[in-house]
Scaffold this motif. Structure first.
Motif, PDB file in Angstrom:
ATOM      1  N   GLY A  91       0.700  -1.108   0.043  1.00 59.21           N
ATOM      2  CA  GLY A  91      -0.033   0.069  -0.012  1.00 59.21           C
ATOM      3  C   GLY A  91       0.756   1.380   0.016  1.00 59.21           C
ATOM      4  N   LEU A  92       1.983   1.398   0.706  1.00 63.48           N
ATOM      5  CA  LEU A  92       3.002   2.195   0.828  1.00 63.48           C
ATOM      6  C   LEU A  92       3.375   2.530  -0.612  1.00 63.48           C
ATOM      7  N   VAL A  93       3.895   1.542  -1.281  1.00 64.29           N
ATOM      8  CA  VAL A  93       4.451   1.789  -2.846  1.00 64.29           C
ATOM      9  C   VAL A  93       3.413   2.295  -3.585  1.00 64.29           C
ATOM     10  N   GLU A  94       2.200   1.885  -3.513  1.00 67.59           N
ATOM     11  CA  GLU A  94       1.106   2.371  -4.377  1.00 67.59           C
ATOM     12  C   GLU A  94       0.479   3.890  -3.978  1.00 67.59           C
ATOM     13  N   ALA A  95       1.012   4.190  -2.451  1.00 68.26           N
ATOM     14  CA  ALA A  95       0.765   5.741  -2.303  1.00 68.26           C
ATOM     15  C   ALA A  95       2.118   6.635  -2.508  1.00 68.26           C
ATOM     16  N   LEU A  96       3.215   6.146  -3.108  1.00 72.40           N
ATOM     17  CA  LEU A  96       4.134   7.069  -3.316  1.00 72.40           C
ATOM     18  C   LEU A  96       4.244   8.395  -3.963  1.00 72.40           C
TER      19      LEU A  96
ATOM     20  N   ARG B 229      28.366  14.649   8.315  1.00 75.64           N
ATOM     21  CA  ARG B 229      28.738  13.307   8.071  1.00 75.64           C
ATOM     22  C   ARG B 229      28.143  12.966   6.583  1.00 75.64           C
ATOM     23  N   GLY B 230      26.938  13.526   6.181  1.00 76.99           N
ATOM     24  CA  GLY B 230      26.418  12.881   4.955  1.00 76.99           C
ATOM     25  C   GLY B 230      26.343  11.492   4.820  1.00 76.99           C
ATOM     26  N   ARG B 231      25.478  10.684   5.753  1.00 76.80           N
ATOM     27  CA  ARG B 231      25.249   9.448   5.672  1.00 76.80           C
ATOM     28  C   ARG B 231      23.891   8.912   5.869  1.00 76.80           C
ATOM     29  N   SER B 232      23.514   8.010   5.352  1.00 77.17           N
ATOM     30  CA  SER B 232      22.158   7.374   5.405  1.00 77.17           C
ATOM     31  C   SER B 232      22.096   6.372   6.431  1.00 77.17           C
ATOM     32  N   GLY B 233      20.812   6.364   7.171  1.00 73.74           N
ATOM     33  CA  GLY B 233      20.540   5.154   7.873  1.00 73.74           C
ATOM     34  C   GLY B 233      19.590   5.732   9.322  1.00 73.74           C
ATOM     35  N   LEU B 234      19.618   4.843  10.072  1.00 73.44           N
ATOM     36  CA  LEU B 234      18.844   5.146  11.546  1.00 73.44           C
ATOM     37  C   LEU B 234      19.615   5.783  12.355  1.00 73.44           C
ATOM     38  N   TYR B 235      19.215   6.940  12.915  1.00 74.94           N
ATOM     39  CA  TYR B 235      20.094   7.131  14.127  1.00 74.94           C
ATOM     40  C   TYR B 235      19.145   7.731  15.245  1.00 74.94           C
ATOM     41  N   THR B 236      19.967   7.692  16.551  1.00 78.52           N
ATOM     42  CA  THR B 236      19.059   7.922  17.880  1.00 78.52           C
ATOM     43  C   THR B 236      19.637   9.310  18.203  1.00 78.52           C
ATOM     44  N   LEU B 237      18.954   9.738  19.138  1.00 80.53           N
ATOM     45  CA  LEU B 237      19.377  11.037  19.904  1.00 80.53           C
ATOM     46  C   LEU B 237      20.719  10.828  20.517  1.00 80.53           C
TER      47      LEU B 237
ATOM     48  N   GLN C 255      15.770   9.082  13.992  1.00 80.19           N
ATOM     49  CA  GLN C 255      15.485   9.784  12.601  1.00 80.19           C
ATOM     50  C   GLN C 255      16.022   8.822  11.607  1.00 80.19           C
ATOM     51  N   PHE C 256      15.389   8.732  10.507  1.00 77.26           N
ATOM     52  CA  PHE C 256      15.741   8.047   9.299  1.00 77.26           C
ATOM     53  C   PHE C 256      16.509   9.075   8.433  1.00 77.26           C
ATOM     54  N   ASN C 257      17.692   8.806   7.791  1.00 76.88           N
ATOM     55  CA  ASN C 257      18.486   9.815   6.983  1.00 76.88           C
ATOM     56  C   ASN C 257      18.457   8.995   5.663  1.00 76.88           C
ATOM     57  N   CYS C 258      18.136   9.598   4.550  1.00 81.01           N
ATOM     58  CA  CYS C 258      18.368   9.331   3.256  1.00 81.01           C
ATOM     59  C   CYS C 258      18.959  10.276   2.608  1.00 81.01           C
ATOM     60  N   VAL C 259      20.376  10.013   2.101  1.00 80.60           N
ATOM     61  CA  VAL C 259      21.179  11.237   1.438  1.00 80.60           C
ATOM     62  C   VAL C 259      20.674  11.138   0.080  1.00 80.60           C
ATOM     63  N   LEU C 260      20.208  12.320  -0.566  1.00 86.70           N
ATOM     64  CA  LEU C 260      19.932  12.162  -1.758  1.00 86.70           C
ATOM     65  C   LEU C 260      20.960  12.711  -2.709  1.00 86.70           C
ATOM     66  N   ASP C 261      21.767  13.685  -2.493  1.00 89.64           N
ATOM     67  CA  ASP C 261      23.058  14.037  -3.146  1.00 89.64           C
ATOM     68  C   ASP C 261      23.732  14.962  -2.087  1.00 89.64           C
ATOM     69  N   ASP C 262      24.927  15.494  -2.686  1.00 89.13           N
ATOM     70  CA  ASP C 262      25.688  16.428  -1.777  1.00 89.13           C
ATOM     71  C   ASP C 262      24.909  17.457  -1.282  1.00 89.13           C
TER      72      ASP C 262
ATOM     73  N   TRP D 284      13.722  -1.311   3.936  1.00 91.19           N
ATOM     74  CA  TRP D 284      12.563  -0.957   3.065  1.00 91.19           C
ATOM     75  C   TRP D 284      12.198   0.847   3.209  1.00 91.19           C
ATOM     76  N   LEU D 285      12.149   1.235   4.456  1.00 88.71           N
ATOM     77  CA  LEU D 285      11.756   2.772   4.674  1.00 88.71           C
ATOM     78  C   LEU D 285      12.610   3.597   3.723  1.00 88.71           C
ATOM     79  N   LEU D 286      13.968   3.378   4.005  1.00 89.81           N
ATOM     80  CA  LEU D 286      14.989   4.234   3.155  1.00 89.81           C
ATOM     81  C   LEU D 286      14.798   4.062   1.697  1.00 89.81           C
ATOM     82  N   ALA D 287      14.511   2.833   1.117  1.00 89.80           N
ATOM     83  CA  ALA D 287      14.454   2.732  -0.213  1.00 89.80           C
ATOM     84  C   ALA D 287      12.982   3.483  -0.826  1.00 89.80           C
ATOM     85  N   LEU D 288      11.855   3.352  -0.062  1.00 91.66           N
ATOM     86  CA  LEU D 288      10.685   4.184  -0.259  1.00 91.66           C
ATOM     87  C   LEU D 288      10.874   5.613  -0.126  1.00 91.66           C
ATOM     88  N   MET D 289      11.800   6.042   0.966  1.00 91.91           N
ATOM     89  CA  MET D 289      11.908   7.718   0.935  1.00 91.91           C
ATOM     90  C   MET D 289      12.700   8.101  -0.117  1.00 91.91           C
TER      91      MET D 289
END
Length: 273
Positions: free
Chosen positions: A28-33, A103-111, A139-146, A174-179
């Motif tokens: 359903g999330l893929v359908e709602a992109l 740092r410019g990094r993708s992933g899941l980070y805590t406070l 927070q989920f971080n998804c680096v798109l570019d510089d 899967w969440l980072l891929a969707l983002m």
């Protein structure tokens, strides 16, 4: 393998049904992109398995304020005024923002991953974080570019426990891929207010008044000081010596005619756009 072993190793029916429900929800999330309610759909799915109180989807930029794409409404405990203040300058003191831009990094980070030693003693914590997030944030971080990082932050009135963090780590791929796919449907380049005058790496002087013409390095030191970093943390972050950090502090205090960090924050807040 015996027939008995085969049955013992087979997943319980409830587990299989739960997995089926999860896969359907993911579809359903893929359908709602490409739909306006995408972020709300993501949050509602996470809420079925995880307790949190506030959320926000936003983009961190290198040379301008973050762009908020979707957020909790007031019934969820969010404060619209605080979100506006965040975009007007408080973003510079956000440990997640500082970490993402450094740092410019993708992933899941805590406070706990990103907050400096003195974070809870900062004006940012008192004026924004404690009032809007209350206790903990991931927070989920998804680096798109510089220049851009797409983020989804979840705030809670209670610390996230090991089970919650385990679940978040499980859904991270899967969440980072969707983002990343969702970024193609967001209007990320619409007009926005300019950066706070103290925003590093934007060129020019701090303000027209020569008394506030801090150097680039002094801006960076000011930002990290107000974010709660110790002298040693600032030195590590900027890859300079502790003595150099102390010299920058002395110079910027003299330029601004102040004697305390609270006075520094007052000037920072006064200069917001």
């Amino acid at each position: 393998m015996s027939e008995q072993d085969h049955h013992e190793r087979r997943p319980p029916r409830q587990t299989a049904l739960a997995a089926l429900g999860w896969h359907r929800a993911f579809a359903g999330l893929v359908e709602a992109l490409d739909r306006e309610a995408f972020w709300l759909a993501v949050v509602r799915l996470l809420e079925r398995h995880l307790d949190f109180n506030t959320w926000v989807a936003l983009v961190f930029f290198d040379h301008r304020p973050p762009r908020i794409l979707a957020e909790s409404d007031e019934d969820d405990g969010a404060d619209e005024t605080l979100f506006q203040d965040y975009q007007r300058g408080l973003y510079l003191l956000d440990p997640f923002y500082i970490d993402a831009k450094g740092r410019g990094r993708s992933g899941l980070y805590t406070l706990a991953d990103v907050a400096p030693q003195g974070f809870t003693r900062t004006e940012y914590y008192q004026r924004y974080f404690r009032r809007n997030i209350v206790a903990d944030e991931v927070q989920f971080n998804c680096v798109l570019d510089d220049e851009r990082t797409l983020c989804l932050s979840l705030g809670s009135v209670a610390p996230f426990d090991h089970d919650a963090l385990g679940l978040l780590a499980l859904v991270q791929p899967w969440l980072l891929a969707l983002m990343r796919q969702r970024s193609h449907f967001e209007a990320l380049e619409e007009d926005q207010p300019g950066p706070h005058p103290w925003h590093p790496r934007q060129g020019g002087s701090l303000a027209q008044d020569a008394q506030r013409a801090l150097t680039e390095r002094e801006r960076e030191v000011s930002q990290l000081m107000l974010a709660g970093c110790t002298t040693k943390e600032i030195a590590r972050h900027l890859a300079i010596s502790v003595e150099t950090v102390r010299a920058h502090k002395k110079h910027l205090y003299a330029k601004l005619g102040i004697n305390s960090q609270s006075e520094l924050f007052a000037l920072f807040w006064q200069d917001r756009r």
